[in-house]
Design a protein around this motif. Structure first.
Motif, PDB file in Angstrom:
ATOM      1  N   MET A   1      26.550  50.000 -30.977  1.00  0.00           N
ATOM      2  CA  MET A   1      25.202  49.970 -30.415  1.00  0.00           C
ATOM      3  C   MET A   1      25.087  48.898 -29.331  1.00  0.00           C
ATOM      4  N   GLU A   2      25.902  47.855 -29.438  1.00  0.00           N
ATOM      5  CA  GLU A   2      25.802  46.744 -28.486  1.00  0.00           C
ATOM      6  C   GLU A   2      26.010  47.185 -27.041  1.00  0.00           C
ATOM      7  N   ARG A   3      26.850  48.194 -26.833  1.00  0.00           N
ATOM      8  CA  ARG A   3      27.122  48.622 -25.453  1.00  0.00           C
ATOM      9  C   ARG A   3      25.893  49.206 -24.765  1.00  0.00           C
ATOM     10  N   PHE A   4      24.876  49.579 -25.546  1.00  0.00           N
ATOM     11  CA  PHE A   4      23.657  50.151 -24.978  1.00  0.00           C
ATOM     12  C   PHE A   4      22.596  49.089 -24.683  1.00  0.00           C
ATOM     13  N   ILE A   5      22.789  47.900 -25.165  1.00  0.00           N
ATOM     14  CA  ILE A   5      21.794  46.836 -24.973  1.00  0.00           C
ATOM     15  C   ILE A   5      22.133  46.054 -23.707  1.00  0.00           C
ATOM     16  N   GLY A   6      21.137  45.891 -22.848  1.00  0.00           N
ATOM     17  CA  GLY A   6      21.316  45.101 -21.632  1.00  0.00           C
ATOM     18  C   GLY A   6      21.781  45.892 -20.423  1.00  0.00           C
ATOM     19  N   ILE A   7      21.780  47.220 -20.504  1.00  0.00           N
ATOM     20  CA  ILE A   7      22.123  48.024 -19.327  1.00  0.00           C
ATOM     21  C   ILE A   7      21.015  47.820 -18.297  1.00  0.00           C
ATOM     22  N   PRO A   8      21.359  47.416 -17.080  1.00  0.00           N
ATOM     23  CA  PRO A   8      20.316  47.182 -16.071  1.00  0.00           C
ATOM     24  C   PRO A   8      19.489  48.445 -15.814  1.00  0.00           C
ATOM     25  N   TYR A   9      18.209  48.236 -15.562  1.00  0.00           N
ATOM     26  CA  TYR A   9      17.343  49.360 -15.224  1.00  0.00           C
ATOM     27  C   TYR A   9      17.650  49.809 -13.799  1.00  0.00           C
ATOM     28  N   ARG A  10      17.892  51.107 -13.620  1.00  0.00           N
ATOM     29  CA  ARG A  10      18.086  51.680 -12.300  1.00  0.00           C
ATOM     30  C   ARG A  10      17.478  53.074 -12.287  1.00  0.00           C
ATOM     31  N   PRO A  11      16.484  53.311 -11.420  1.00  0.00           N
ATOM     32  CA  PRO A  11      15.895  54.651 -11.344  1.00  0.00           C
ATOM     33  C   PRO A  11      16.972  55.710 -11.129  1.00  0.00           C
ATOM     34  N   HIS A  12      16.905  56.774 -11.909  1.00  0.00           N
ATOM     35  CA  HIS A  12      17.824  57.919 -11.850  1.00  0.00           C
ATOM     36  C   HIS A  12      19.235  57.564 -12.301  1.00  0.00           C
ATOM     37  N   GLY A  13      19.464  56.366 -12.823  1.00  0.00           N
ATOM     38  CA  GLY A  13      20.794  55.957 -13.261  1.00  0.00           C
ATOM     39  C   GLY A  13      21.213  56.683 -14.515  1.00  0.00           C
TER      40      GLY A  13
END
Length: 130
Positions: A1-13
């Motif tokens: 689950m850790e790999r999903f935490i902290g992904i930068p927000y990017r429109p349409h990413g």
């Protein structure tokens, strides 16, 4: 689950370098559940983040590929309102928690019962493959 935490927000990413709310759901389905869901990136890019138009896309897809469920299971989509529009999604991960990304903040896990979210949740939806 850790790999999903902290992904930068990017429109349409739609990757780990940056993702919007749908991108997080897309990555979770692909990498945890091993299932492909539509990316909708082209459709959302055309809408240029007009929340009402995105809400119409989500509402249309609810009947086509997504079934509402009364009791969510891990991986189900959490549909939420932004203002009056149903235009934000997260991933139910169990208990009272969801994974989501709401710009400009990176992806995170939050309690759905928190005051910020509990009145915005519209329902839970499970993807129905074609």
């Amino acid at each position: 689950m850790e790999r999903f935490i902290g992904i930068p927000y990017r429109p349409h990413g739609r990757d780990y370098d940056g993702a919007d709310c749908w991108g997080i759901l897309y990555l979770y389905y692909r990498d945890v559940l091993g299932r492909q869901i539509p990316s909708y990136s082209a459709e959302m890019r055309e809408l240029e983040f007009h929340r009402r138009e995105i809400a119409r896309l989500i509402i249309a897809e609810k009947g086509n590929h997504w079934a509402e469920v009364a009791t969510p299971a891990p991986g189900d989509c959490v549909l939420m309102r932004v203002g009056r529009d149903e235009s934000h999604v997260g991933v139910f991960i169990g208990g009272d928690r969801m994974l989501h990304s709401e710009g400009p903040h990176p992806s995170q896990i939050e309690r759905m019962g928190d005051m910020r979210w509990r009145n915005r949740i519209v329902g839970f939806f499970r993807y129905l493959p074609c």
